[in-house]
Scaffold this motif. Structure first.
Motif: not given
Length: 491
Positions: A91-93, A305-311
């Protein structure tokens, strides 16, 4: 005689008879897509109904196998919640990808890209290219970005674009090559020993990216799929006479007038100030810098998690002010509705396949895999596993979750037949994407953006499936013969 697409009172696509001279006719692929679209638009159920059908099929199959009814019910009910963390990640993606893609800088880029194509058909192939290319980096961002590009192209008045075909083109990254890129869940898991169960590590060892997505065979495979997908998207796109626009479908693509809020009280000041945005961005940047300096950059960036935090941080920066960022999040949330409600049902299906056991202790997933593996030989292993992965993927459309289920027995068979372990991962990745072209599950975020239903897109993605199926399976089998077996490398 050429035909023109229109919409009847029930919302179904019909074809009007025009041009008695017969001077304009669609090509074979476009006719096939139009005909299948007409069938799907009339008979294809909503994606949630599709999920319920899949639950019923899995449950009945488990009962036929000999699993007790109580075991089937218990498996579904307890497994229903297994993917809640993953559901939140997915969902966060979508949310973070949507936030980045709808930021002022990204919106300007999308508008410029939307003005590039000169005809309706070239617009479809252009959207397909963008979708496929961006999916190699991040499937979530690629899906949202390509969807917004399709909307922007659909707003153009100077060319007639079939909005259904544009939506299907925006979806091709998920149905084509996303799993051959750096966001591949299976490749990420195999490259990171901390993410793998100990039993699986003993079978597969650690498989770095250079043995999976960066194999020259994998890169060539991705390039061939990309070219084939764009070509079919162009050939299957209806011409102007048969094109069904967003307006024909009752979809309003008019850009909403911005109701920009203004500061009305002292407490609103922080909502319109970039100060807190900068603070959060600096915190995230500091953490990312440390992670990249102390770890493998590819492994770091491959973590969801890194992807989501970065975006998330990137989206805050691109929107600059918290108020703009929050408005974008609010607009993104409806696109996650399908994920939030359907992921638990697919988790329940996975539990039925793996936990509901017969009196002999066999699970349905194990029996299915055993049957496929017994049919294979060293020469046909790639083909058999590809077919199996695609088949199971139709019921469990989760790249990472399904790999955890499938990997133990598939990779064990790969060792037994001395098949290249990294290529077996890529067989899974390429084949796993095939059912996405006809399973509406991963269409859900895109459908929320486009304002369409799955039946509007599947007619065109089905044509892609007809081409991809023999092409991908054939290439997987061919390239398997160019690779030698290497025993597992333990961490």
């Amino acid at each position: 005689m050429s035909r023109r697409g229109s919409i009847d009172v029930d919302g179904d696509v019909v074809l009007d008879q025009e041009s008695p001279n017969g001077d304009v006719r669609e090509g074979f692929w476009a006719r096939l897509a139009l005909n299948f679209s007409g069938f799907v638009e009339k008979w294809f159920p909503d994606a949630f109904v599709f999920a319920l059908i899949a639950v019923a099929v899995a449950a009945v199959a488990a009962l036929i196998m000999g699993a007790p009814a109580t075991a089937v019910a218990d498996s579904f009910s307890t497994g229903f919640w297994d993917l809640i963390p993953f559901t939140m990640q997915m969902a966060l993606v979508v949310v973070t990808g949507y936030v980045v893609a709808t930021s002022p800088p990204a919106s300007k880029l999308i508008d410029r890209l939307a003005a590039v194509p000169r005809t309706g058909r070239t617009a479809i192939s252009f959207i397909a290219t963008i979708s496929l290319a961006t999916s190699l980096v991040n499937w979530g961002f690629g899906l949202v970005f390509a969807g917004l590009l399709a909307k922007a192209v659909g707003r153009r008045e100077d060319i007639k674009v079939d909005y259904r075909a544009a939506g299907a083109a925006a979806y091709l990254g998920i149905g084509g090559i996303w799993a051959l890129g750096i966001s591949s869940s299976a490749a990420q898991l195999q490259a990171n020993p901390d993410s793998l169960p100990p039993d699986l590590i003993a079978i597969t060892g650690v498989i770095p990216f250079r043995e999976t997505i960066f194999l020259w065979q994998s890169l060539v495979l991705a390039a061939i799929i990309l070219v084939a997908s764009v070509t079919i998207a162009f050939l299957s796109a209806p011409g102007e006479r048969n094109a069904v626009s967003a307006r024909d479908l009752g979809v309003d693509l008019a850009e909403k007038t911005s109701t920009r809020r203004v500061r009305e009280r002292p407490g609103d000041w922080l909502e319109f100030s970039p100060l807190l945005t900068i603070v959060v961005a600096l915190l995230v940047a500091g953490w990312l810098f440390r992670e990249f300096m102390t770890g493998d950059p590819i492994v770091v960036i491959s973590n969801l998690n890194t992807y989501n935090l970065l975006f998330l941080a990137l989206g805050m920066l691109l929107h600059w002010r918290p108020r703009s960022f929050l408005d974008a999040v609010s607009n993104a949330v409806p696109a996650t509705a399908g994920i939030l409600i359907q992921f638990p049902f697919y988790a329940g299906i996975a539990a039925i396949l793996t936990r509901a056991q017969s009196e002999d202790g066999d699970s349905l997933a194990h029996l299915i895999s055993e049957g496929f593996v017994n049919l294979s030989t060293p020469g046909t292993f790639a083909l058999v596993i590809g077919i199996y992965s695609a088949t199971l993927g139709f019921f469990i459309p989760s790249g990472g979750g399904k790999w955890i289920i499938e990997a133990p027995y598939v990779m064990d068979a790969s060792n037994a037949m001395e098949s290249h372990l990294g290529w077996t991962v890529q067989i899974y990745n390429a084949a796993e994407a095939l059912p996405n072209l006809i399973n509406p599950f991963w269409m859900l975020p895109l459908l929320g953006i486009l304002g369409l239903r799955a039946r509007h897109l599947v007619g065109f993605t089905f044509v892609q499936f007809l081409v991809h199926l023999p092409l991908v399976l054939g290439l997987l089998w061919f390239f398997a013969g160019t690779l030698d077996y290497h025993p597992p490398v333990q961490p």
